[in-house]
Design a protein around this motif. Sequence first.
Motif, short mmCIF file in Angstrom:
data_model
loop_
_atom_site.label_atom_id
_atom_site.label_comp_id
_atom_site.label_asym_id
_atom_site.label_seq_id
_atom_site.Cartn_x
_atom_site.Cartn_y
_atom_site.Cartn_z
N TYR A 44 -57.25 -86.90 -28.98
CA TYR A 44 -57.76 -85.73 -28.28
C TYR A 44 -58.59 -84.80 -29.16
CZ TYR A 44 -55.21 -87.12 -24.17
OH TYR A 44 -54.79 -87.83 -23.07
N SER A 45 -58.58 -85.04 -30.46
CA SER A 45 -59.48 -84.28 -31.34
C SER A 45 -60.85 -84.93 -31.42
CB SER A 45 -58.88 -84.15 -32.75
OG SER A 45 -58.67 -85.43 -33.32
N GLY A 46 -60.97 -86.12 -30.84
CA GLY A 46 -62.29 -86.75 -30.81
C GLY A 46 -62.29 -88.23 -31.13
N GLY A 47 -61.12 -88.79 -31.52
CA GLY A 47 -61.05 -90.22 -31.74
C GLY A 47 -61.32 -90.98 -30.45
N THR A 48 -60.93 -90.40 -29.31
CA THR A 48 -61.42 -90.85 -28.01
C THR A 48 -62.76 -90.17 -27.80
OG1 THR A 48 -59.17 -91.11 -27.16
CG2 THR A 48 -60.93 -90.95 -25.54
N TRP A 49 -63.81 -90.93 -27.89
CA TRP A 49 -65.15 -90.37 -28.12
C TRP A 49 -65.62 -89.42 -27.05
CZ3 TRP A 49 -67.58 -95.73 -29.63
CH2 TRP A 49 -67.08 -96.11 -30.88
N ASN A 50 -65.27 -89.67 -25.78
CA ASN A 50 -65.76 -88.77 -24.74
C ASN A 50 -65.17 -87.37 -24.90
OD1 ASN A 50 -63.20 -90.08 -23.82
ND2 ASN A 50 -63.45 -88.76 -22.06
N LEU A 51 -63.99 -87.25 -25.53
CA LEU A 51 -63.41 -85.94 -25.78
C LEU A 51 -64.12 -85.23 -26.92
CD1 LEU A 51 -59.63 -86.85 -25.33
CD2 LEU A 51 -61.24 -85.97 -23.63
N ALA A 52 -64.58 -85.99 -27.90
CA ALA A 52 -65.40 -85.40 -28.97
C ALA A 52 -66.69 -84.83 -28.40
CB ALA A 52 -65.72 -86.46 -30.03
N THR A 53 -67.25 -85.49 -27.40
CA THR A 53 -68.51 -85.04 -26.80
C THR A 53 -68.39 -83.65 -26.21
OG1 THR A 53 -69.10 -87.33 -26.31
CG2 THR A 53 -70.28 -85.62 -25.11
N ALA A 95 -68.19 -93.74 -20.01
CA ALA A 95 -69.45 -94.49 -19.93
C ALA A 95 -70.59 -93.73 -20.58
CB ALA A 95 -69.78 -94.78 -18.46
N ASN A 96 -70.65 -92.42 -20.34
CA ASN A 96 -71.71 -91.60 -20.93
C ASN A 96 -71.63 -91.60 -22.45
OD1 ASN A 96 -72.37 -88.50 -21.90
ND2 ASN A 96 -73.86 -89.30 -20.42
N THR A 97 -70.42 -91.46 -22.98
CA THR A 97 -70.26 -91.39 -24.43
C THR A 97 -70.50 -92.74 -25.10
OG1 THR A 97 -68.67 -89.60 -24.16
CG2 THR A 97 -68.72 -90.70 -26.29
N ILE A 98 -69.96 -93.81 -24.51
CA ILE A 98 -70.19 -95.14 -25.08
C ILE A 98 -71.67 -95.47 -25.06
CG2 ILE A 98 -69.80 -97.61 -24.73
CD1 ILE A 98 -67.42 -96.14 -25.92
N SER A 99 -72.36 -95.04 -24.00
CA SER A 99 -73.80 -95.24 -23.94
C SER A 99 -74.51 -94.53 -25.09
CB SER A 99 -74.34 -94.71 -22.60
OG SER A 99 -75.74 -94.74 -22.58
N SER A 100 -74.03 -93.33 -25.44
CA SER A 100 -74.64 -92.61 -26.57
C SER A 100 -74.46 -93.36 -27.88
CB SER A 100 -74.05 -91.20 -26.69
OG SER A 100 -72.73 -91.21 -27.21
N VAL A 101 -73.28 -93.98 -28.06
CA VAL A 101 -73.03 -94.74 -29.28
C VAL A 101 -73.92 -95.99 -29.33
CG1 VAL A 101 -71.29 -96.12 -30.50
CG2 VAL A 101 -70.66 -93.90 -29.53
N ILE A 102 -74.01 -96.69 -28.21
CA ILE A 102 -74.85 -97.90 -28.17
C ILE A 102 -76.32 -97.54 -28.38
CG2 ILE A 102 -75.65 -99.81 -26.72
CD1 ILE A 102 -72.90 -99.69 -25.31
#
Length: 489
Positions: free
Chosen positions: A246-255, A337-344
């Motif tokens: 929840y601090s951002g390791g789950t990437w969409n929460l970091a966003t 989906a939005n965050t994973i797209s940013s990583v890709i």
Amino acid sequence: MQPIDYIIIVLFFALLIGIGIYSYFKVSSSADFFTAGGKLPWWLSGISHHVSGYSGAVFVAYASIAYTHGFVMYVWWALTIAIAMIGTIFFIAPRWARLRQKTGIQSPTEYLATRYNIPTQQLMAWCGVLVKLFDVGAKWAAVGILLNAFTGMPVSTGIVLSGVVTLFYVTLGGLWADVLNDFMSFLIQVASGLVMFVVVLLRLGDGPKGVFTMWDQLPDDHSNWFNEPYTVGFAMAFLVINFFSYSGGTWNLATRFISSPSGGEARKAAILSTVLYLIWPLVLFFPMFAAPIFFPNLANPQQSYSMMAMEFLPAGLLGLMVASLFSTTLSMTSSDANTISSVITRDILPVLNKKVKDFDRRKMLILARVTTFSFIVLTIIIAFNANSFGGVIGLIISWFAALLGPISIPMILGLLPAFRHSGSGAALLSIVGGLFTFVILKLFGQAGLAGELAGPLLVSLILYTGYAKLIKAPVPERVDSLLKSIDSE
């Protein structure tokens, strides 16, 4: 389900489409698509961070655990998140916002190329994308189960319907569509959750005291804070996992923090999310805890919450409840989906194809939408095969939680000056060591649920911190400058 319930659900889908179209006109670049241009208000960010932790799985997998094991469901999930978020408030959330301010990042893994090196960044990016494929796939499967329980619709049809709606609005509107849906989802969830809470309390027939006297009608261990296999060790493992998640390791929460205007605004968002996690699940889970009183000895506890809703809610309100379940799942999956797209788009494709770095704003935005679309399609395929990975509970608790630690530890601790000596060697060793531990525990299966969760995390944590202590690697100038620049406003 009555005609008015279906009308409410159709109106909900229309609202989502409207949000997608509205958000489309707020997006003119990949920065708008992935981080809302760094203009996300703290209250919207905080609500979105909170709602992004929910999905249909809460009303399927977690409802099942609440039915069979009782209050421990709140303890190991919501309470550990609230406690873990204290560290996020003070140390992590503000640094994510400052990273965007100082370096212009649009994805959570973008800074890793500077903090470590490109090979380390690529390993973490690829591993994270693969983990999220399983996690989001589990959530599609959960919403398919819910739709089947309420409407009789085949699970596969429910998965496709949910996926197609999400494909439309998040591909159009990016993060703005995502957080606006989160806000609407929160309003719907609060309205339907409060109605469900009051109706169940009235059915118990003991007035407000029913909140406490209800437990006398349930098995003795349902009021315990810990209940096998959800032991103290399991809760402690989840506490540590939740800090990194929840601090951002789950990437969409970091966003949510990256998109905040400043570190101070990100901190306020984290505080709001923490308070919501501490209080709201007590109301939301109450019908789940009470379900065995009204439906004893259910053959499939995963349907306990849907059966409670169909039994107690009148026409119209049942449709609102189903819309609530839809909205929580769709907000979470679209966020992923939005965050994973940013990583890709920002981190993986430019390494695979150097030409991507030279894309103009228009081409980059098109690429962002294509990768978002493709990721969602792949997660839908995973959802059709959820049973091959242990079902919804197996995917969420076992696969996602156990694999999260090895990937998130170098990402989160890498933001802190205290770990400046943990360089790329420490990051690679901790990731590989954690993943290897996960494989060994899966093969031999003798560690129990707590051990299966905590093992990969602890190994990664020991390797990451221990490497720095033993090797004392010199800190590159670029790393020292980066850490100093995000240490304060």
